[in-house]
Design an enzyme around this catalytic site. Sequence first.
Site: not given
Length: 192
Positions: A77, A48, A170, A133-134, A172, A104
């Site tokens: 995300c 980000s 995610h 993921i994180r 996708e 975050r």
Amino acid sequence: MKIGVLALQGAFIEHIKMLRQLGVEAVEARLPQQLADLDGLIIPGGESTTIGKLAATYGLIEPLRRFAKTKPTWGTCAGMIFLAKDIGIDEQPILGAMDITVDRNAFGRQIDSFETDLPIAGLAGEPFHAVFIRAPVVTAVEPQVDVLGRLADGRIVAVRQGRLLATAFHPELTGDLRLHSYFCAIVELTMA
Ligand code: GLN
């Protein structure tokens, strides 16, 4: 229907593939003028801070803010972080479009990536296999925000505010098209 995927950094190609599998016209969006004829926008996962910096460099912050005020926009995300109103960090450029507070670095190092089956309100069938993921989590929502999904411990990871959608994971990266199709239904409604 034409949906753009913000293509500054991160997993934009995967989103485009998912949209095309649904038979939707999907394009990469990098410049302010490319937003003009879009009916909806996806802001992908990635980093980000990088997405924010590049958006500022390309003069996209204000155009994206204006876009999210009237058109369906979905952040996944890093995209969720970018859409939020409050991330507790003043220096990082964000759109401030959704009335959510986001942490975050919610999961720390030890479980910075994991997968889990997540029940999501509005999706028929089995729970959604969600890849984190994180990932961030939503730590507070204003009353106009609907919570669509929570982890087993109660933490919020999917929210909707009218035509705005945000997911901490995610979608996708799995073969499951249900969330993309859910977003396309929001786009279709606002076009009607
Ligand atoms: N932790 C990343 C950030 O702060 C988000 C990770 C992701 O998008 N997979 O932007």
